[in-house]
Design a protein around this motif. Sequence first.
Motif, PDB file in Angstrom:
ATOM      1  N   ASP A 100      -9.192  -0.142  -4.687  1.00 40.83           N
ATOM      2  CA  ASP A 100     -10.411  -0.438  -3.930  1.00 40.83           C
ATOM      3  C   ASP A 100     -11.659  -0.400  -4.798  1.00 40.83           C
ATOM      4  OD1 ASP A 100      -9.056  -0.804  -1.548  1.00 40.83           O
ATOM      5  OD2 ASP A 100      -9.281   1.279  -0.913  1.00 40.83           O
ATOM      6  N   ASP A 136       0.828  -1.201   0.000  1.00 41.03           N
ATOM      7  CA  ASP A 136       0.000   0.000   0.000  1.00 41.03           C
ATOM      8  C   ASP A 136       0.865   1.255   0.000  1.00 41.03           C
ATOM      9  OD1 ASP A 136      -2.022   1.828   0.179  1.00 41.03           O
ATOM     10  OD2 ASP A 136      -2.618   1.330   2.233  1.00 41.03           O
ATOM     11  N   THR A 137       1.141   1.743  -1.199  1.00 38.55           N
ATOM     12  CA  THR A 137       1.940   2.954  -1.372  1.00 38.55           C
ATOM     13  C   THR A 137       1.242   3.859  -2.385  1.00 38.55           C
ATOM     14  OG1 THR A 137       3.250   2.214  -3.275  1.00 38.55           O
ATOM     15  CG2 THR A 137       3.997   1.502  -1.064  1.00 38.55           C
ATOM     16  N   HIS A 157       2.282  -3.406   4.141  1.00 39.51           N
ATOM     17  CA  HIS A 157       2.617  -2.027   4.465  1.00 39.51           C
ATOM     18  C   HIS A 157       4.084  -1.771   4.117  1.00 39.51           C
ATOM     19  CE1 HIS A 157      -1.204  -1.823   6.489  1.00 39.51           C
ATOM     20  NE2 HIS A 157      -0.858  -2.806   7.315  1.00 39.51           N
ATOM     21  N   MET A 199      -3.266  -5.339   1.452  1.00 36.05           N
ATOM     22  CA  MET A 199      -1.890  -5.211   0.971  1.00 36.05           C
ATOM     23  C   MET A 199      -0.900  -5.182   2.132  1.00 36.05           C
ATOM     24  SD  MET A 199      -2.152  -2.334  -2.052  1.00 36.05           S
ATOM     25  CE  MET A 199      -3.137  -2.581  -3.538  1.00 36.05           C
ATOM     26  N   TRP A 213      -0.116   3.095  -6.142  1.00 31.07           N
ATOM     27  CA  TRP A 213      -1.431   2.560  -6.492  1.00 31.07           C
ATOM     28  C   TRP A 213      -2.491   3.643  -6.701  1.00 31.07           C
ATOM     29  CZ3 TRP A 213      -2.365  -2.278  -7.948  1.00 31.07           C
ATOM     30  CH2 TRP A 213      -1.448  -3.273  -7.586  1.00 31.07           C
ATOM     31  N   ASP A 214      -2.192   4.887  -6.374  1.00 34.00           N
ATOM     32  CA  ASP A 214      -3.216   5.942  -6.444  1.00 34.00           C
ATOM     33  C   ASP A 214      -3.878   6.053  -7.814  1.00 34.00           C
ATOM     34  OD1 ASP A 214      -2.685   6.429  -3.803  1.00 34.00           O
ATOM     35  OD2 ASP A 214      -1.578   8.303  -4.137  1.00 34.00           O
ATOM     36  N   ASP A 259      -6.483   3.121  -8.176  1.00 32.08           N
ATOM     37  CA  ASP A 259      -7.627   3.071  -7.258  1.00 32.08           C
ATOM     38  C   ASP A 259      -8.091   1.626  -7.062  1.00 32.08           C
ATOM     39  OD1 ASP A 259      -9.707   3.762  -5.588  1.00 32.08           O
ATOM     40  OD2 ASP A 259     -11.031   4.446  -7.198  1.00 32.08           O
ATOM     41  N   ARG A 282      -6.649  -2.125  -0.761  1.00 30.83           N
ATOM     42  CA  ARG A 282      -5.499  -1.648   0.005  1.00 30.83           C
ATOM     43  C   ARG A 282      -5.422  -2.306   1.383  1.00 30.83           C
ATOM     44  NH1 ARG A 282      -2.787   3.069  -1.856  1.00 30.83           N
ATOM     45  NH2 ARG A 282      -3.847   4.182  -3.535  1.00 30.83           N
TER      46      ARG A 282
END
Length: 237
Positions: free
Chosen positions: A196, A186-187, A209, A207, A190-191, A194, A204
Amino acid sequence: MVLTGRSALVTGASRGIGRAVASALALAGARVFLLARSATDLRALAAQLGALASAHPCDVTDAAHVDAVMAQLFEQTGGSLDILVNNAGTFPLASIADTPPALFEQTLAANLAAPFRLLHAVLPAMRAHGRGHVVTMGSAADRRIFGGNGAYSASKFGARALHEVLREECAGSGIRTTLVSPAATDTPIWDPVDPDNTPGFPPRASMLHPDDVADAVIWAVTRPPHVNVDELRISRA
């Protein structure tokens, strides 16, 4: 402070896994040189980490820029770095048909050619000193194939091959080499995806960390000198 007196270079250090690894190395006592394109974020992290960290804004795909930064770092360290963490990279997602050749080339430049360039810069001094540790940040996609990963998987398979050749060439030299291959982490990378709200991707919450990956790096680089951790593959339990 098990890494007191050691120096480490971390690429892609301004966010995500690179930021977590750089922070963990500094916490363990290493002098950490932070490389990334984002000068503002990099300098903020260096200020947060204190005297053990310094920010060096750098586009690792720019050969001239890398050469200039490395010359500066070698001057500051007396010609040698103890740890290189090749972490910087890009994560394009598209089918092969929808991947422009220019994007494929850019991905190889960031994920494969840039790590090679940094490795090529530090390796002679490591050989001369008979010590050093190169950590290559891999991915689940450096062994497992996923659709939409034509450029990314090609670069990560290549990075794994580079690591394995390096391990073969450095055996018995005092230089250690480790491939750390995490599953989805989760970084901010991935923005744009999206996950989710995009079918086919892990949410996320499921995922890893960034600190999970940083813990693995610290474990590998703090083994006794005669122990080499060849490869770590990390997944969510």
